[in-house]
Design a protein around this motif. Structure first.
Motif, short mmCIF file in Angstrom:
data_model
loop_
_atom_site.label_atom_id
_atom_site.label_comp_id
_atom_site.label_asym_id
_atom_site.label_seq_id
_atom_site.Cartn_x
_atom_site.Cartn_y
_atom_site.Cartn_z
N GLY A 1 0.81 -1.22 0.00
CA GLY A 1 0.00 0.00 0.00
C GLY A 1 0.84 1.26 0.00
O GLY A 1 0.55 2.21 -0.75
N PHE A 2 1.88 1.29 0.83
CA PHE A 2 2.73 2.48 0.88
C PHE A 2 3.50 2.66 -0.42
O PHE A 2 3.73 3.78 -0.87
N THR A 3 3.89 1.57 -1.03
CA THR A 3 4.71 1.64 -2.24
C THR A 3 3.95 2.20 -3.43
O THR A 3 4.48 3.00 -4.22
N ILE A 4 2.68 1.80 -3.59
CA ILE A 4 1.93 2.21 -4.80
C ILE A 4 0.69 3.03 -4.45
O ILE A 4 -0.26 3.08 -5.24
N HIS A 5 0.69 3.72 -3.30
CA HIS A 5 -0.46 4.52 -2.88
C HIS A 5 -0.85 5.54 -3.95
O HIS A 5 -2.03 5.68 -4.30
N GLY A 6 0.13 6.27 -4.48
CA GLY A 6 -0.15 7.30 -5.48
C GLY A 6 -0.76 6.72 -6.74
O GLY A 6 -1.72 7.26 -7.29
N PHE A 7 -0.22 5.60 -7.20
CA PHE A 7 -0.74 4.94 -8.40
C PHE A 7 -2.19 4.51 -8.19
O PHE A 7 -3.03 4.66 -9.09
N ILE A 8 -2.48 3.98 -7.01
CA ILE A 8 -3.84 3.51 -6.72
C ILE A 8 -4.83 4.67 -6.81
O ILE A 8 -5.87 4.57 -7.47
N LYS A 9 -4.53 5.77 -6.13
CA LYS A 9 -5.46 6.90 -6.10
C LYS A 9 -5.60 7.56 -7.47
O LYS A 9 -6.68 8.02 -7.84
N GLU A 10 -4.51 7.61 -8.22
CA GLU A 10 -4.53 8.32 -9.51
C GLU A 10 -5.10 7.48 -10.65
O GLU A 10 -5.79 8.00 -11.53
N ARG A 11 -4.82 6.17 -10.64
CA ARG A 11 -5.15 5.34 -11.81
C ARG A 11 -6.28 4.33 -11.57
O ARG A 11 -6.94 3.92 -12.53
N LEU A 12 -6.49 3.92 -10.32
CA LEU A 12 -7.42 2.82 -10.08
C LEU A 12 -8.74 3.23 -9.45
O LEU A 12 -9.65 2.40 -9.32
N PHE A 13 -8.87 4.49 -9.03
CA PHE A 13 -10.12 4.94 -8.41
C PHE A 13 -11.11 5.41 -9.47
O PHE A 13 -11.48 6.57 -9.55
#
Length: 265
Positions: free
Chosen positions: A97-109
């Motif tokens: 979660g900490f590693t790809i937090h930004g990717f999750i919020k930007e690309r997967l939401f």
């Protein structure tokens, strides 16, 4: 529709789905599209109000959590799960979660990733139902350290919205030899520190655009999620004794098809 009414609706959806293997975040993202409740603040709201549902677990399992505070050699040698089980299960998810937090919020939401997650997670659940391992952990207290770590690895799939934390961990537990009920209860326990940490981290990352005016919105969502989750947890534990995991997978497939038609056709 006012933002506060939307907050109540979203909170109820969160409380109802957080501990069902159907993806609460996925449901909120899809509902957010229908309610026009989207954007940076809304995305943070969808993370933070999960804390309301998790607080329900803390209330219902308070004796168990008090027991975790007794970190002594004698306590750790007693039969049953302890704080080490919880930490072991948390580590893979926290790192991911900490590693790809930004990717999750930007690309997967968004709706499209959620629909993919609903289907992929559903397939995992069907496979777990069909190829479950020989049960050697009938209750939560029978879960070993090795099984706890394995469940933690499966939990990493839940960073993809739509996959479902409970769906991933229950499926993983069943494939690793736990009963469906044992895996579900362990999921509830592990979700508490996970969601406290995720909420704190997301609030910190969102500090530049959140204001004091957002507080009432978040509080309304938290209260709604907490209230509904208190009922949902008890109901789910009863359902999980009667319904195979596949039935929840079929619901996910139907939901994905329905929203694909609504949003893209």
């Amino acid at each position: 529709m006012s933002e506060y009414v939307k907050a109540v609706i979203m909170g109820m959806i969160e409380g109802l789905t957080e501990f069902l293997p159907v993806s609460s975040t996925g449901h909120m993202i899809l509902a957010g599209r229908l309610l026009d409740f989207e954007g940076a603040v809304a995305d943070t709201f969808k993370i933070v109000i999960q804390l309301g549902a998790v607080l329900a677990v803390l209330v219902l399992y308070w004796k168990r959590f008090l027991g975790f505070l007794k970190v002594t050699p004698a306590a750790l040698k007693r039969p049953g799960i302890n704080i080490i089980h919880v930490i072991i299960a948390m580590i893979p998810f926290v790192i991911t979660g900490f590693t790809i937090h930004g990717f999750i919020k930007e690309r997967l939401f968004g709706p499209a990733p959620v629909l993919i997650g609903l289907v992929a997670g559903g397939v995992l659940m069907v496979l777990a139902d069909r190829y479950r391992g020989k049960v050697n952990a009938e209750t939560m207290d029978d879960i070993s350290y090795k099984q706890a770590f394995g469940i933690g690895l499966f939990q990493c799939l839940a960073v993809w919205p739509g996959f479902s934390r409970s769906g991933s961990t229950i499926s993983g537990g069943m494939l690793l030899g736990t009963s469906q009920k044992a895996a579900a209860e362990f999921t509830f326990i592990v979700s508490v520190p996970i969601m406290f940490g995720a909420t704190a981290y997301d609030l910190y990352k969102s500090r530049d655009f959140l204001t004091s005016a957002d507080i009432p919105l978040f509080l309304i969502g938290l209260v709604a999620a907490f209230t509904v989750a208190m009922i949902a947890i008890i109901t789910f534990l009863n359902l999980v004794k009667k319904l195979r995991l596949s039935w929840f997978a079929y619901y996910r497939f139907a939901l994905a098809i329905a929203f694909f038609i609504i949003l893209y056709l």
